[in-house]
Design a protein around this motif. Structure first.
Motif, PDB file in Angstrom:
ATOM      1  N   CYS A 102      -1.026   7.199   0.205  1.00  0.00           N
ATOM      2  CA  CYS A 102      -0.520   7.251   1.583  1.00  0.00           C
ATOM      3  C   CYS A 102      -1.614   7.007   2.606  1.00  0.00           C
ATOM      4  O   CYS A 102      -1.496   6.133   3.467  1.00  0.00           O
ATOM      5  CB  CYS A 102       0.132   8.600   1.850  1.00  0.00           C
ATOM      6  SG  CYS A 102       1.776   8.745   1.152  1.00  0.00           S
ATOM      7  N   GLY A 106      -2.340   3.372   3.596  1.00  0.00           N
ATOM      8  CA  GLY A 106      -1.776   3.433   4.940  1.00  0.00           C
ATOM      9  C   GLY A 106      -2.768   3.019   6.008  1.00  0.00           C
ATOM     10  O   GLY A 106      -2.398   2.383   7.005  1.00  0.00           O
ATOM     11  N   SER A 124       2.079   8.125   7.443  1.00  0.00           N
ATOM     12  CA  SER A 124       1.498   8.418   6.125  1.00  0.00           C
ATOM     13  C   SER A 124       1.640   9.892   5.768  1.00  0.00           C
ATOM     14  O   SER A 124       1.961  10.240   4.634  1.00  0.00           O
ATOM     15  CB  SER A 124       0.015   8.020   6.102  1.00  0.00           C
ATOM     16  OG  SER A 124      -0.140   6.622   6.240  1.00  0.00           O
ATOM     17  N   THR A 127       5.243  10.699   4.905  1.00  0.00           N
ATOM     18  CA  THR A 127       5.589  10.151   3.591  1.00  0.00           C
ATOM     19  C   THR A 127       4.909  10.926   2.470  1.00  0.00           C
ATOM     20  O   THR A 127       5.521  11.226   1.449  1.00  0.00           O
ATOM     21  CB  THR A 127       5.173   8.666   3.503  1.00  0.00           C
ATOM     22  OG1 THR A 127       5.795   7.947   4.569  1.00  0.00           O
ATOM     23  CG2 THR A 127       5.594   8.058   2.179  1.00  0.00           C
ATOM     24  N   GLY A 128       3.644  11.256   2.645  1.00  0.00           N
ATOM     25  CA  GLY A 128       2.868  11.860   1.560  1.00  0.00           C
ATOM     26  C   GLY A 128       3.009  13.357   1.437  1.00  0.00           C
ATOM     27  O   GLY A 128       2.797  13.915   0.358  1.00  0.00           O
ATOM     28  N   THR A 156      10.337   7.665   8.331  1.00  0.00           N
ATOM     29  CA  THR A 156      10.439   8.414   7.079  1.00  0.00           C
ATOM     30  C   THR A 156      11.893   8.768   6.768  1.00  0.00           C
ATOM     31  O   THR A 156      12.305   8.770   5.604  1.00  0.00           O
ATOM     32  CB  THR A 156       9.596   9.702   7.138  1.00  0.00           C
ATOM     33  OG1 THR A 156       9.985  10.476   8.282  1.00  0.00           O
ATOM     34  CG2 THR A 156       8.112   9.376   7.260  1.00  0.00           C
ATOM     35  N   ASN A 190      10.661  12.333   0.906  1.00  0.00           N
ATOM     36  CA  ASN A 190       9.896  12.957   1.979  1.00  0.00           C
ATOM     37  C   ASN A 190      10.420  14.313   2.444  1.00  0.00           C
ATOM     38  O   ASN A 190       9.842  15.351   2.144  1.00  0.00           O
ATOM     39  CB  ASN A 190       9.819  12.004   3.180  1.00  0.00           C
ATOM     40  CG  ASN A 190       9.273  10.650   2.792  1.00  0.00           C
ATOM     41  OD1 ASN A 190       8.410  10.544   1.933  1.00  0.00           O
ATOM     42  ND2 ASN A 190       9.773   9.603   3.425  1.00  0.00           N
ATOM     43  N   ILE A 323       4.629   1.996   2.597  1.00  0.00           N
ATOM     44  CA  ILE A 323       3.970   3.207   2.086  1.00  0.00           C
ATOM     45  C   ILE A 323       4.914   4.008   1.201  1.00  0.00           C
ATOM     46  O   ILE A 323       4.532   4.479   0.120  1.00  0.00           O
ATOM     47  CB  ILE A 323       3.463   4.083   3.255  1.00  0.00           C
ATOM     48  CG1 ILE A 323       2.299   3.403   3.963  1.00  0.00           C
ATOM     49  CG2 ILE A 323       3.017   5.452   2.752  1.00  0.00           C
ATOM     50  CD1 ILE A 323       1.069   3.227   3.103  1.00  0.00           C
ATOM     51  N   SER A 324       6.151   4.160   1.630  1.00  0.00           N
ATOM     52  CA  SER A 324       7.126   4.918   0.846  1.00  0.00           C
ATOM     53  C   SER A 324       7.378   4.265  -0.508  1.00  0.00           C
ATOM     54  O   SER A 324       7.453   4.943  -1.537  1.00  0.00           O
ATOM     55  CB  SER A 324       8.442   5.043   1.622  1.00  0.00           C
ATOM     56  OG  SER A 324       8.262   5.771   2.813  1.00  0.00           O
ATOM     57  N   VAL A 327       4.429   4.877  -2.792  1.00  0.00           N
ATOM     58  CA  VAL A 327       4.414   6.256  -3.308  1.00  0.00           C
ATOM     59  C   VAL A 327       5.394   6.401  -4.467  1.00  0.00           C
ATOM     60  O   VAL A 327       5.084   7.046  -5.482  1.00  0.00           O
ATOM     61  CB  VAL A 327       4.747   7.257  -2.176  1.00  0.00           C
ATOM     62  CG1 VAL A 327       5.052   8.637  -2.747  1.00  0.00           C
ATOM     63  CG2 VAL A 327       3.592   7.341  -1.206  1.00  0.00           C
TER      64      VAL A 327
END
Length: 341
Positions: A102, A106, A124, A127-128, A156, A190, A323-324, A327
């Motif tokens: 992330c 990110g 980020s 998401t993380g 998100t 998330n 990013i999602s 992950v």
């Protein structure tokens, strides 16, 4: 008393939206959307219809800043190091890799898409770590604008909606066990409500484990906000010192590096970890924290214009989806290498 009466109308309006959001969430047959996101969107819709006037502005500012910080402090009472020990090393291994993904990827994706560093890192963090709670915790530390908070929450949330539907299908197609699926959902989806929905859609055991993993992820708020507090101070100093002169004004101060509300948040977490807060009190404080956070997000929504978000373009949303997706891939890959898949 004069100040109290000045903030009362705006604060009450935010509370009313928070109550309405709770009510709407309770009507949903499954937790598709959390009350925090509902409150944010309701506030934004009201802003679109009629912008808040001076009567409520002071209260909205108070709620979006002061009340938000207070809700973060109370959130600390629900966090405990014991949670990490209960879930075990498997979830920690996956979480370390997803957090590195992330914030590492990110950073570069944000630069590539020309997104300001505050919005990029809030996406980020959302998401993380844990969706809205992480964004809400980071926002005051980096002095984020309301429109960026709203955009990060939206980015998100939209991905979560897709994952609620796709995760159970993908889990069954891959033949994942309850533990493997719960770990995957708990580290890759998330918001808490979305983790619950995606987890229990697979099985009860998977939902239970996914929820525990999600609680463990929340603990990473602590080091994250501390790191970004330091980063924000250094960025501010750099901007103020472009003329090459370092003044007393822009020297690093310990109080600037560790905002008081974050120190109190950590203190509450520590007190809860050593068992000084009774379980019932901890649960109550978490409920109050969540409600106040929903109220703060309602105030942020009321102060956010759709046109302001629109002016940021599509790039932040692309950032959130990339990013999602990374992950999701990294989490299942790590599970494969540790032998869970």
């Amino acid at each position: 008393m004069k100040r109290f009466y000045a903030i009362l109308p705006g604060f009450c309006l935010a509370l009313l939206i928070a109550i309405s959001s709770r009510w709407i969430e309770a009507l949903l047959p499954i937790p598709l959307i959390g009350d925090s996101v509902l409150a944010l969107f309701i506030g934004m819709i009201i802003n679109q219809i009629k912008k808040p006037d001076e009567l409520v502005q002071k209260g909205l500012k108070f709620t979006s800043k002061k009340v938000l910080k207070f809700s973060i402090i109370l959130l600390g009472a629900s966090l405990s190091i014991e949670t990490i020990l209960n879930v075990g090393r498997l979830s920690l291994t996956v979480m370390i890799f997803t957090l590195l993904t992330c914030f590492g990827c990110g950073h570069f994706i944000g630069k590539w898409l020309n997104i300001n560093w505050k919005l990029s890192n809030m996406i980020s963090a959302g998401t993380g770590i844990c969706g809205g709670s992480a964004i809400a915790a980071m926002a005051p530390v980096i002095n984020a604008e309301d429109k960026d908070i709203a955009y990060a929450m939206s980015a998100t949330f939209l991905f979560d909606m897709a994952m609620i539907l796709l995760f159970p299908i993908m889990g069954k197609l891959m033949g994942l066990s309850d533990i493997a699926y719960g770990l995957w959902a708990g580290t890759a989806v998330n918001d808490t409500s979305s983790v619950v929905a995606a987890g229990y859609a697979f099985s009860e055991a998977a939902g239970d484990f996914a929820t525990m993993v999600k609680l463990t992820r929340t603990l990473s708020i602590i080091p994250t906000v501390l790191v970004f507090s330091i980063i924000n101070v250094r960025v501010n100093i750099k901007e103020e010192s472009k003329n090459g002169i370092i003044t007393e004004k822009n020297k690093v101060k310990l109080s600037s590096l560790f905002p008081w509300f974050i120190l109190m948040f950590i203190g509450m977490s520590f007190v809860n970890s050593i068992g000084l807060i009774p379980a019932g009190v901890s649960i109550s404080m978490k409920s109050i924290s969540k409600f106040l956070m929903v109220s703060a997000l309602a105030a942020i929504g009321l102060n956010t214009d759709f046109q302001e978000i629109k002016s940021s373009g599509i790039n932040p949303m692309i950032h959130g989806f990339i990013i999602s997706a990374l992950v999701v891939i990294v989490a299942i890959t790590v599970e494969f290498f540790i032998g869970l898949v």
